[in-house]
Design an enzyme around this catalytic site. Structure first.
Site, PDB file in Angstrom:
ATOM      1  CG  ASP A  83      -9.359   3.586  -0.001  1.00 26.12           C
ATOM      2  OD1 ASP A  83      -9.747   2.832   1.319  1.00 26.12           O
ATOM      3  OD2 ASP A  83      -8.302   4.236  -0.093  1.00 26.12           O
ATOM      4  CG  HIS A  84     -11.313   6.079   3.079  1.00 25.86           C
ATOM      5  ND1 HIS A  84     -10.011   6.918   3.064  1.00 25.86           N
ATOM      6  CD2 HIS A  84     -10.887   4.894   3.425  1.00 25.86           C
ATOM      7  CE1 HIS A  84      -8.798   6.409   3.566  1.00 25.86           C
ATOM      8  NE2 HIS A  84      -9.206   4.853   3.767  1.00 25.86           N
ATOM      9  CB  CYS A 103      -4.085   3.289  -2.259  1.00 25.15           C
ATOM     10  SG  CYS A 103      -5.036   4.322  -1.327  1.00 25.15           S
ATOM     11  CE1 TYR A 147     -11.923   1.269   4.508  1.00 28.40           C
ATOM     12  CE2 TYR A 147     -10.971   2.311   6.513  1.00 28.40           C
ATOM     13  CZ  TYR A 147     -10.873   1.838   5.349  1.00 28.40           C
ATOM     14  OH  TYR A 147      -9.618   1.645   4.861  1.00 28.40           O
ATOM     15  CG  HIS A 168      -1.765   0.974   1.447  1.00 27.18           C
ATOM     16  ND1 HIS A 168      -1.558   2.270   1.548  1.00 27.18           N
ATOM     17  CD2 HIS A 168      -3.368   0.979   0.736  1.00 27.18           C
ATOM     18  CE1 HIS A 168      -2.630   2.903   1.428  1.00 27.18           C
ATOM     19  NE2 HIS A 168      -3.750   2.345   1.173  1.00 27.18           N
ATOM     20  CG  HIS A 170      -7.411   0.937  -1.364  1.00 29.15           C
ATOM     21  ND1 HIS A 170      -6.324   0.864  -0.413  1.00 29.15           N
ATOM     22  CD2 HIS A 170      -7.575  -0.387  -1.539  1.00 29.15           C
ATOM     23  CE1 HIS A 170      -6.323   0.071   0.222  1.00 29.15           C
ATOM     24  NE2 HIS A 170      -6.889  -1.044  -0.341  1.00 29.15           N
TER      25      HIS A 170
HETATM   26  C1  DNO Z   1      -6.515   3.308   5.100  1.00 29.80           C
HETATM   27  C2  DNO Z   1      -5.950   1.882   4.733  1.00 29.80           C
HETATM   28  C3  DNO Z   1      -4.698   1.716   5.121  1.00 29.80           C
HETATM   29  C4  DNO Z   1      -4.398   0.363   4.599  1.00 29.80           C
HETATM   30  C5  DNO Z   1      -2.924  -0.173   5.201  1.00 29.80           C
HETATM   31  C6  DNO Z   1      -2.333  -1.257   4.437  1.00 29.80           C
HETATM   32  O1  DNO Z   1      -7.798   3.605   4.899  1.00 29.80           O
HETATM   33  O2  DNO Z   1      -6.117   2.145   3.349  1.00 29.80           O
HETATM   34  O3  DNO Z   1      -4.819   1.662   6.540  1.00 29.80           O
HETATM   35  O4  DNO Z   1      -5.087  -0.713   5.018  1.00 29.80           O
HETATM   36  O5  DNO Z   1      -1.987   0.987   5.085  1.00 29.80           O
HETATM   37  O6  DNO Z   1      -1.403  -1.777   5.035  1.00 29.80           O
END
Ligand code: DNO
Length: 395
Positions: free
Chosen positions: A346-347, A271, A369, A233, A298
């Site tokens: 994501d989020h 991401c 989340y 990530h 993401h």
């Molecule tokens: C936040 C996430 C991070 C992710 C970690 C992966 O929303 O994208 O906390 O899970 O960095 O190791």
């Protein structure tokens, strides 16, 4: 696109049934109760995978198997923790789970300054304000040596920003950094945080990189043997903070990791939100260049309100990153591979409906989340996929 969703296990306010009804097929989860460095037992992985299967979905991606700080620093019990990591990968593969997301950010995982930034419609989202963070670092934490790490302009703005914040505002920044975000292993007091930062004395950018390449090459034979894909990530934000090096922030870092760690199982979590934290990053180019080793995505977006100040977008498709263009590249890669790649929205914003859900359930979702916000995000991505495929075929 395989429609993914992060689920925090039984502690999550959002149930598997609700997730399935969102259209999700692939669950992104972890054994959250296991501490970094521990072996994940097969029985526990199986039990969690069965729960997901019974709910009509598949647990296909782990996010995350955390890398123990000793491995990042290559000190203490790091060899034991690497051996444990390998065993966890073998155990996951035994249960059919072969995509593992992780990060190599020292001490802190992702970092924000405000977890309830209010948008015009009253919904809230997460914000990152570099000047608030610098203010926290310089005037609250008073980290030794911090002065030297900010240029004069940033220091001056940080001072002004910090002076404007009342007691509550300052506490909000401190809490946002030190606790509250999922992914954080332990909530920290300022003193504990400073002590942890101190353990990185002498570990500079170069050393941290060497440690990461060493770790990845060390586990590579297990990746070959099990077929597990490791997808790192990106750093969030994608630059050094609190004097800690960050080494996976841009295309150059990715290229260097690929060069030094040649296993085809060493890849990337694309991401867009994390990469977007540096406006110079071009996620479309990154997908074009490194797509073959993108194993998990993401998707979300950012809006900048000032230089070095951004919040997560109202809409997952609009903002800093050109998601439609990126999605075209993503579809090309799926076609080339002949299989889908798991994407999770994501989020998501925290909406009125999320407040209502928390009230009804007596339990709130994890920060970033929410159900409502991610439901919209996933629907937007799904619509984009169908639209692009339709436009391509013309029918
Ligand atoms: C936040 C996430 C991070 C992710 C970690 C992966 O929303 O994208 O906390 O899970 O960095 O190791």
């Amino acid at each position: 696109m395989k429609q993914g969703w992060r689920w925090y296990g039984d502690a999550d306010a959002i149930t598997l049934k609700e997730i399935r009804q969102a259209g999700v097929t692939d669950i992104v989860a972890a054994l959250y109760e296991r501490r970094p460095g521990e072996v994940w037992p097969v029985a526990e992985i199986r039990a969690r995978a069965k729960k997901v299967k019974d709910a009509g979905m598949t647990w296909s991606v782990v996010e995350s198997v955390p890398v123990h700080e000793d491995i990042k620093k290559r000190t203490g019990d790091y060899l034991k923790y690497v051996a444990n990591y390998k065993q966890t990968l073998r155990n996951l593969a035994k249960c059919g789970i072969r995509t593992v997301c992780y990060n190599f950010m020292p001490v802190l995982d992702w970092t924000r300054s405000n977890l309830t930034y209010a948008l015009a419609d009253g919904s809230t989202c997460l914000e990152y304000n570099e000047y608030e963070l610098a203010g926290f670092d310089l005037f609250y934490l008073k980290r030794p040596g911090a002065e030297k790490e900010y240029d004069a302009k940033t220091r001056a703005r940080a001072k002004k920003t910090w002076a404007k914040l009342d007691k509550k505002g300052r506490k909000r920044v401190a809490d946002s950094v030190l606790c509250g975000l999922p992914g954080t292993v332990d909530d920290l007091t300022p003193a504990e945080f400073l002590a942890q930062l101190k353990t990185y004395d002498g570990i500079d950018d170069r050393k941290l990189r060497e440690n990461m390449y060493w770790f990845l090459n060390e586990i590579s034979p297990v990746l070959e043997e099990t077929g597990v894909d490791m997808c790192i990530h990106p750093d969030d934000p994608p630059h050094p903070i609190f004097g800690l090096p960050r080494i996976l922030s841009n295309a150059k870092d990715i290229a260097e990791m690929y060069r030094r760690c040649p296993s085809r199982h060493v890849g990337l979590t694309l991401c867009t939100g994390s990469l977007g934290g540096d406006p110079r990053n071009d996620a479309v180019e990154i997908m074009k260049k490194f797509g073959k080793r993108v194993f998990f995505c993401h998707f979300r977006n950012l809006e900048y309100t000032d230089d070095k100040v951004f919040h997560e977008s109202q809409c997952h498709l609009c903002g800093q990153t050109n998601i439609p263009k990126l999605f075209e590249e993503f579809l090309k890669e799926e076609k080339r591979r002949g299989e889908g790649i798991v994407v999770r929205p994501d989020h998501g914003r925290y909406l009125e409906i999320d407040r209502e859900l928390a009230r009804l359930k007596g339990k709130d979702c994890y920060c970033g989340y929410s159900y409502g916000g991610r439901l919209i995000g996933l629907a937007e991505l799904r619509g984009l996929e169908i639209g692009l495929k339709y436009a391509r075929k013309g029918k």
